[in-house]
Design a protein around this motif. Structure first.
Motif, PDB file in Angstrom:
ATOM      1  N   ARG A 285       1.446  -4.131  -5.053  1.00 53.34           N
ATOM      2  CA  ARG A 285       0.852  -3.657  -3.801  1.00 53.34           C
ATOM      3  C   ARG A 285      -0.323  -2.729  -4.096  1.00 53.34           C
ATOM      4  O   ARG A 285      -1.415  -2.884  -3.535  1.00 53.34           O
TER       5      ARG A 285
ATOM      6  N   SER B 275       6.123  -2.302  -6.215  1.00 52.97           N
ATOM      7  CA  SER B 275       4.993  -1.687  -5.520  1.00 52.97           C
ATOM      8  C   SER B 275       3.733  -1.614  -6.381  1.00 52.97           C
ATOM      9  O   SER B 275       2.650  -1.322  -5.866  1.00 52.97           O
TER      10      SER B 275
ATOM     11  N   ASP C 281       4.706  -3.983   0.810  1.00 52.17           N
ATOM     12  CA  ASP C 281       5.346  -3.929  -0.506  1.00 52.17           C
ATOM     13  C   ASP C 281       6.113  -5.224  -0.732  1.00 52.17           C
ATOM     14  O   ASP C 281       7.337  -5.266  -0.719  1.00 52.17           O
TER      15      ASP C 281
ATOM     16  N   LEU D 112      -1.478   0.401   4.686  1.00 51.83           N
ATOM     17  CA  LEU D 112      -0.100   0.170   4.238  1.00 51.83           C
ATOM     18  C   LEU D 112       0.542  -0.965   5.019  1.00 51.83           C
ATOM     19  O   LEU D 112       1.384  -1.688   4.485  1.00 51.83           O
TER      20      LEU D 112
ATOM     21  N   ARG E 164      -0.168   6.482   0.263  1.00 56.74           N
ATOM     22  CA  ARG E 164      -0.873   7.059   1.417  1.00 56.74           C
ATOM     23  C   ARG E 164      -1.586   8.352   1.004  1.00 56.74           C
ATOM     24  O   ARG E 164      -2.753   8.565   1.338  1.00 56.74           O
TER      25      ARG E 164
ATOM     26  N   SER F  26       5.370   4.378  -0.678  1.00 56.17           N
ATOM     27  CA  SER F  26       4.406   4.344   0.429  1.00 56.17           C
ATOM     28  C   SER F  26       3.787   5.710   0.650  1.00 56.17           C
ATOM     29  O   SER F  26       2.569   5.835   0.890  1.00 56.17           O
TER      30      SER F  26
END
Length: 549
Positions: free
Chosen positions: A403, A400, A380, A375, A350, A346
Motif C-alpha cells: 500500500r 501494508s 490495505d 487512504l 496518514r 493507516s
C-alpha cells in the motif's frame, strides 16, 4: 543502476593511437576505444574549480584551458559525497566527458546526447556511466551521434539549504553547473564533430528532475532541442523554500571543524570559504548522516528570477515552460525502494503524508482531508499494491508495504509524469510516453520493476542477459537514438520495433517497454487515484519520499 567504465577502456584502448583534438589553444589527448572504433575524451574542466572564494557560488564557465596539452584519457573525480573511497572524490570535480565515433571531422555535425545522472542529489558521478554502447549502436544503425556526460556538485555544495543561502542567492548551484556544462557544449562540441543545434538532454531520477526544472525558467531552449525524462519531473522534487531545511545546513556546518561554532549563527559562508576540502567533506558526510529525511538536499524555490521560481504546477498551469519535444516515462514500481518496511499502519501513513507536505500551501484541514481520501483510494489490500501484478504476495513484509509503495510511486512519480505530459501535449508540444515493465529476475522480488531499473537497459548492460532483456535493451537504445537524431523514435532504422505513437490529447497512450510485449497501452492506470492527486497539485507539492515515523 551505475557501472564502471575504466576497466573496459583499459582493455580496449591502445595508448599509441590516442586521438587528439584542438580546443582553443589546447590539444586534448584522449583515449582510443579500439574495439568499438570510438574516441574518448574525459575529465575536461568546464568550469573553474569551485574552491575558496568560488565555493558556494555559481560556476564560472571555463570554455578553454590555459595549457598547451591536456591529458583527457580518463574521467575526473566525482564531487564530494559519502562513500567508502574518499580518494575518488574532490571539490575540483566540474568536468565533462565525450564519447564519439572515431575519426570524425570537426564539420561532421553529429547530434549529441547529453546525460545527467541521478543519485538523490547527493550521490553519483559521470564515470559510472559508459556511453560507448549507445554510440556504437548509433553508428551501426546509420545514425551516428556523440554522447556527453558531466559532474555536478552534490548535497550541501550543490543544493545549499537554509535562509542564509537564500539571502546570498546561493541556491540550486547544481542546476547552474548543469547549465554551464551545456554552455560548454555549445561553445566546444563542434570541435569534436558535434552539432550544437542538435543537443538532446536526458537523465534519470535526480538527473531527470534537474532537467525538468530547467524547463521552467532557464535558457534551456537555447542549449538543447529535445529531452528524455526517465523517472523524474520537476514536481517530483521537494517544492519548498530553502528555509524549511535550516537544520540540514546547520548539520553541514557543524561537521566542518573550523566552522562548527557558527552552525546556528546564520552567518556561515565566509568561514566555509576558508575551510579546506577535507573539512568540507566531513561536513557533507555529517549533513547526509544526520538528515531527518531521506533526501535533505533537493532543488528549492528560488524566487521570481530564479531557475525554480514557483511550484511546478502553478508554472505549468500558466504555460510557463519550454516548448521542446520530449519523451517522459516511469517504471512500474517506482515507490518500492523509497518505502519503509515498518511503521505502516493507516495512522502512520496518514501522519507521514501530512508531515511530508507541511507547511501546506492549502488550509491544513484540506491536507488532512486529502490524506484521508488517499487512504480510501489506496486500501490495505496487497492484491492492488506495489509491486504491481504480484497478487496477494507480500514477500515476507507487512501487507501494508505494498500500500505504502503504491502511494509513494503515484504521488512522486506516476502522477507527475502524467500531469507533465498531459500539460505539454495540450500545449502542442511533441511528446512520447512510456511505462517500463520488464521483470527484473536478479533483483529482490519485493521491489518489482523498481526505480532506476531501466537505466542499465538504456546503456546496453542489463543484469538479466536473457534474450527478452537483451532485445528490449537494444530496441530501447534504438528508440532513444532515433529520437535524439530525428526528434521521432520511429525512424525505421536499427531493430524492427513497434511504432511508438505520439502522446496527444486525443490519443493519450504510452509505449509499454517489455521484452515479451512491447506495445501501446492507454495512459489510464489507476486513473481515479492519480486524477485525485492531480486535482489540486498545491496539496501535494510533491516530494520524492514520504517521511515515515
Amino acid at each position: 543502476m551505475m557501472f564502471k567504465i575504466s576497466s573496459l577502456l583499459a582493455l580496449l584502448s591502445l595508448v599509441y593511437a590516442a586521438p587528439q583534438i584542438k580546443v582553443g589553444k589546447t590539444t586534448l589527448v584522449g583515449r582510443d576505444i579500439t574495439g568499438l572504433k570510438q574516441d574518448f575524451f574525459g575529465g575536461i574542466p568546464f568550469a573553474e574549480p569551485p574552491l575558496g572564494n568560488l565555493r558556494l557560488k555559481p560556476p564560472v564557465l571555463k570554455p578553454h584551458l590555459d595549457v598547451e596539452t591536456f591529458d583527457a584519457s580518463n574521467f575526473g573525480k566525482g564531487c564530494l559525497q559519502a562513500g567508502n573511497v574518499p580518494m575518488a572524490f574532490s571539490e575540483d570535480c566540474l568536468t565533462i566527458n565525450v564519447f564519439r565515433p572515431s575519426g570524425l571531422k570537426s564539420n561532421a555535425k553529429l547530434p549529441v546526447l547529453f546525460w545527467t545522472y541521478g543519485g538523490g542529489f547527493d550521490a553519483g558521478m559521470s564515470s559510472l556511466y559508459n556511453g560507448s554502447t549507445i554510440v556504437a549502436q548509433s553508428v551501426a544503425r546509420g545514425t551516428p551521434l556523440i554522447y556527453v556526460n558531466f559532474n555536478y556538485r552534490l548535497g550541501p555544495l550543490g543544493f545549499p539549504q537554509g535562509q542564509e543561502a537564500d539571502n546570498r542567492g546561493a541556491l540550486n548551484l547544481a542546476l547552474k553547473d548543469q547549465i554551464a556544462a551545456l554552455e560548454w557544449v555549445q561553445k566546444n562540441i563542434c570541435e569534436f564533430g558535434g552539432d550544437k543545434k542538435k543537443v538532446t538532454v536526458f537523465g534519470e531520477s535526480a538527473g531527470a528532475i534537474m532537467t525538468a526544472v530547467l524547463f521552467l525558467n532557464s535558457p534551456i531552449e537555447k542549449l538543447a532541442r529535445a529531452a528524455i525524462f526517465e523517472s523524474g519531473s520537476a514536481a517530483t522534487a521537494l517544492e519548498f523554500k530553502a528555509a524549511r531545511r535550516e537544520v540540514d545546513w546547520q548539520n553541514f556546518v557543524a561537521g566542518v571543524p573550523s566552522c562548527a561554532s557558527l552552525s546556528l549563527s546564520g552567518n556561515t559562508f565566509d568561514c566555509l570559504k576558508r575551510a579546506n576540502s577535507t573539512e568540507v567533506h566531513s561536513g557533507v558526510i555529517n549533513a547526509l548522516t544526520k538528515a531527518p529525511e531521506a533526501f535533505g538536499f533537493d532543488p528549492t524555490i528560488d524566487g521570481p528570477d530564479g531557475l525554480f521560481p514557483d511550484i511546478a504546477s502553478r508554472l505549468l498551469k500558466r504555460g510557463h515552460f519550454a516548448r521542446l519535444p520530449f519523451i517522459a516515462g516511469t517504471n512500474l514500481d517506482e515507490g518500492t525502494i523509497f518505502t519503509a518496511t515498518t511503521n505502516l499502519s493507516s495512522a502512520d501513513i496518514r501522519a507521514s503524508i501530512i508531515e511530508s507536505y507541511s507547511p501546506p500551501l492549502v488550509d491544513p484541514a484540506v491536507l488532512q482531508q486529502s490524506a484521508d481520501k488517499l487512504l480510501q483510494l489506496y486500501p490495505d489490500d496487497p492484491a492492488v499494491g506495489s509491486p504491481f501484478n504480484t497478487g496477494t504476495q507480500t514477500f515476507g513484509l507487512p501487507s501494508s508495504f505494498k500500500r505504502g509503495a503504491a502511494l509513494m510511486g503515484d504521488l512522486s512519480f506516476q502522477s507527475q509524469r502524467r500531469s507533465w505530459i498531459q500539460t505539454a501535449s495540450r500545449a502542442g508540444v511533441k511528446t512520447f510516453g512510456y511505462l517500463f515493465t520488464q521483470p527484473q529476475p536478479n533483483d529482490n522480488p519485493a521491489i518489482g520493476v523498481s526505480h532506476s531499473s531501466e537505466v542499465l537497459f538504456v546503456y546496453g548492460a542489463p543484469k538479466d542477459t536473457s534474450a527478452s532483456a537483451m532485445h528490449l535493451s537494444s530496441i530501447m537504445i534504438d528508440y532513444w537514438v532515433s529520437f535524439a537524431t530525428s526528434l521521432d523514435p520511429n525512424d525505421g532504422r536499427g531493430n524492427a520495433r513497434p511504432h511508438w505513437a505520439q502522446y496527444t490529447p486525443e490519443n493519450e497512450v504510452l509505449l509499454q517497454l517489455n521484452g515479451d510485449n512491447t506495445t501501446l497501452i492507454p495512459d489510464d492506470y489507476r486513473k481515479k487515484q492519480i486524477d485525485f492527486i492531480n486535482s489540486d497539485p498545491t496539496v501535494f507539492h510533491h516530494r520524492r519520499s514520504l517521511r515515515m515515523p
